[in-house]
Design an enzyme around this catalytic site. Structure first.
Site, PDB file in Angstrom:
ATOM      1  N   ARG A 147      50.010  -0.827 -21.795  1.00 12.34           N
ATOM      2  CA  ARG A 147      48.544  -0.549 -22.564  1.00 12.34           C
ATOM      3  C   ARG A 147      47.713  -1.387 -21.768  1.00 12.34           C
ATOM      4  NH1 ARG A 147      50.569  -0.343 -28.754  1.00 12.34           N
ATOM      5  NH2 ARG A 147      51.949   1.256 -28.523  1.00 12.34           N
TER       6      ARG A 147
ATOM      7  N   ARG B  18      50.480  -9.824 -27.260  1.00 12.77           N
ATOM      8  CA  ARG B  18      49.803  -8.901 -26.946  1.00 12.77           C
ATOM      9  C   ARG B  18      49.970  -8.861 -25.494  1.00 12.77           C
ATOM     10  NH1 ARG B  18      46.285  -5.804 -29.812  1.00 12.77           N
ATOM     11  NH2 ARG B  18      46.136  -7.369 -31.373  1.00 12.77           N
TER      12      ARG B  18
ATOM     13  N   GLU C 194      51.676  -7.487 -37.314  1.00  8.11           N
ATOM     14  CA  GLU C 194      51.881  -6.090 -37.150  1.00  8.11           C
ATOM     15  C   GLU C 194      53.199  -6.050 -36.348  1.00  8.11           C
ATOM     16  OE1 GLU C 194      49.367  -3.176 -35.845  1.00  8.11           O
ATOM     17  OE2 GLU C 194      50.985  -1.761 -35.308  1.00  8.11           O
TER      18      GLU C 194
ATOM     19  N   SER D   4      54.925   0.263 -37.099  1.00  5.31           N
ATOM     20  CA  SER D   4      53.936   1.328 -37.373  1.00  5.31           C
ATOM     21  C   SER D   4      54.593   2.677 -37.717  1.00  5.31           C
ATOM     22  CB  SER D   4      52.735   1.390 -36.535  1.00  5.31           C
ATOM     23  OG  SER D   4      51.826   2.077 -36.768  1.00  5.31           O
TER      24      SER D   4
ATOM     25  N   ARG E  43      57.690  -8.075 -29.585  1.00  9.02           N
ATOM     26  CA  ARG E  43      57.033  -8.902 -30.814  1.00  9.02           C
ATOM     27  C   ARG E  43      58.568  -9.205 -31.789  1.00  9.02           C
ATOM     28  NH1 ARG E  43      51.461  -5.900 -32.890  1.00  9.02           N
ATOM     29  NH2 ARG E  43      50.457  -6.724 -30.798  1.00  9.02           N
TER      30      ARG E  43
END
Length: 424
Positions: free
Chosen positions: A259, A274, A346, A349, A387
């Site tokens: 990403r 991140r 988070e 998801s 994460r």
RNA sequence: GGGAGGAUGGCCGAGCGGCCGAAGGCGGCGGUCUUGAAAACCGCUGGUCCCGCGAGGGGCCCGUGGGUUCGAAUCCCACUCCUCCCGCCA
């Protein structure tokens, strides 16, 4: 992509749904473009029918008749030459509008536009852990344990890249195996998919054109690096018609994810919360329309089971309608408590994309009665490994900086490895 | 990087510019026969869009996009993809 005919049949429903994303006026623009296109379709098809009729007669006609017929068909062809480009333009205009319009939120998605508006559905095991010492964040723990190196990551690749070292590598692989075992037991087919895909796959899953800035592109070959294995898993049945008896089709993809994180400058810097590259085990489901909501709940339950096994405090939130990804009609996030940040963040998801993605991908189901319709797709994070490693480090840390590894991971770890110990 | 083939329905595979949405086979579904099954035989078996309450009518689709022609699966051009061989390579 939304179904134009459904919008035509019940515009109010779509107007109300898209209003929750601040896009109520999209419906009228779509309807106008659709009306224009259909008008042209009608006229063009009449002319083509006439052309076909005359051409057939020519084939059977005698020579003297033939010349007259050819003259008549020439007039029809001239009209067609003028109208066909108009029809094509009208079609593209409608397609562009539809491609840019997101899915309609489900009634059970709460109102609102930001992550603040998400509604907590439930928590696991009540309160976050209490420490009788000052807990470290994962960056400090990673350095202390000698298992994370962001400085050298930056040197080799730039910011937001990290080296995982030593025993943390075994924990990563254990997390992967743990997730895959549970998913296989639940009927998911394990998949290691390609991480470079064609534009078609990116478009079909809804990441293009809207998410372009966050996707790495290999210019030379016209390929894209996937940000999630959702993309190649969804594309697996692109253009196919699946038999109803074969549904649901459940897949568990393990892949590295890439990403660009454009537009997140300054957010979550340092450490590996991140990053540009991480590994993830992803669930993907192809279901009949009537069973997708049950499957959605089932997938969230699997996520909860996985995180529960890792003894991590979490809460499940229902994402606000205006904060949903473009393809999703409803999304549950699971947020894990991070002692280093003193808040829930988070971790996973899980989205039901209903028929939105499947229509773009042209993935359909043939019913037992022979009819064909667009099916439903869902995706959900089984384990986002980076994460999850952070959550394990921070939640299972002890005063001396050592980290006890959750029992359920033990079967997947080297026998000597039960605790991550600080470097001597 | 160099070279050679190929792309037609769920699959295999045929296809003189008009009677080709497409032979034939396989598979699938239904039936006859059978105590049941197999075999044999018979029938059915693409998608999509537009118009229509419906019955039905029409358009488009033979890798994709252009072109030639009154008319293209068939002829021409470009592109994409796939396969194989040589080289290189984890």
């Amino acid at each position: 992509m939304l179904d134009v005919r459904a919008i035509r049949d019940d515009p109010e429903r779509f107007r109300a749904g898209l209003a929750r994303r601040n896009l109520a006026d999209a419906v009228d623009r779509i309807l106008a473009a659709d009306e224009r296109r259909r008008e042209l379709v009608r006229r063009v098809e009449e002319l083509r029918a006439e052309q076909n009729r005359l051409s057939k007669e020519i084939g059977a006609a005698a020579d003297e008749e033939r010349a007259r017929l050819i003259e008549r068909v020439a007039a029809v062809s001239a009209d067609l030459k003028r109208l066909e480009p108009e029809l094509e333009a009208a079609g593209s205009a409608l397609d562009e509008l539809l491609a840019a319009t997101p899915n309609v939120p489900h009634d059970s998605a709460p109102d609102g536009f930001t992550d603040e508006d998400a509604v907590e559905v439930r928590r696991n095991h009540g309160a976050p852990p209490a420490f009788d010492f000052e807990p470290r964040d994962h960056t400090a723990l990673g350095a202390l344990l000698g298992v994370l190196d962001t400085e050298r990551g930056a040197r080799a690749s730039g910011s937001r890249f990290v080296y995982l070292l030593g025993d943390l590598v075994f924990v990563q692989l254990a997390l992967m195996r743990h997730a895959l075992d549970i998913l296989a037991e639940e009927g998911f087919v394990p998949v290691i998919p390609p991480v470079l895909v064609r534009e078609e796959a990116m478009y079909g899953t809804g990441f293009l054109p809207t998410d372009e800035v966050n996707i790495y592109r290999i210019e030379q070959d016209g390929l894209y690096l996937v940000g999630t294995s959702e993309v190649p898993l969804a594309a697996f049945h692109m253009g196919e018609i699946l038999e109803e008896a074969d549904l649901p089709r459940l897949y568990a993809g393990y892949s590295t994810c890439f990403r660009r994180e454009a537009g997140s400058y300054g957010k979550d810097l340092g450490g590996m919360f991140r990053v540009h590259q991480f590994d993830k085990v992803e669930m993907f489901a192809f279901t009949t329309p009537e069973s997708s909501w049950d499957t959605h709940e089932r997938m969230v339950a699997i996520e909860e089971r996985i995180i529960g096994n890792l003894e991590l405090p979490f809460r499940v939130v229902n994402i606000a309608a205006g904060d949903l990804g473009g393809s999703a009609a409803k999304k549950y996030d699971i947020e894990v408590w991070l002692p280093g940040q003193q808040r829930y963040r988070e971790l996973t998801s899980c989205s039901n994309c209903t028929d939105y993605q499947a229509r773009r991908l042209r993935t359909r189901v043939r019913r037992t009665d022979g009819s064909v319709e667009v099916l439903h797709t869902l995706n959900g994070t089984a384990t986002a490994i980076g994460r999850t490693l952070i959550a394990i480090l921070e939640n299972h840390q002890r005063a001396d900086g050592s980290v006890a590894l959750p029992e359920r991971l033990h079967p997947y770890l080297p026998e000597r490895l039960r605790v991550l110990e600080p470097r001597a």
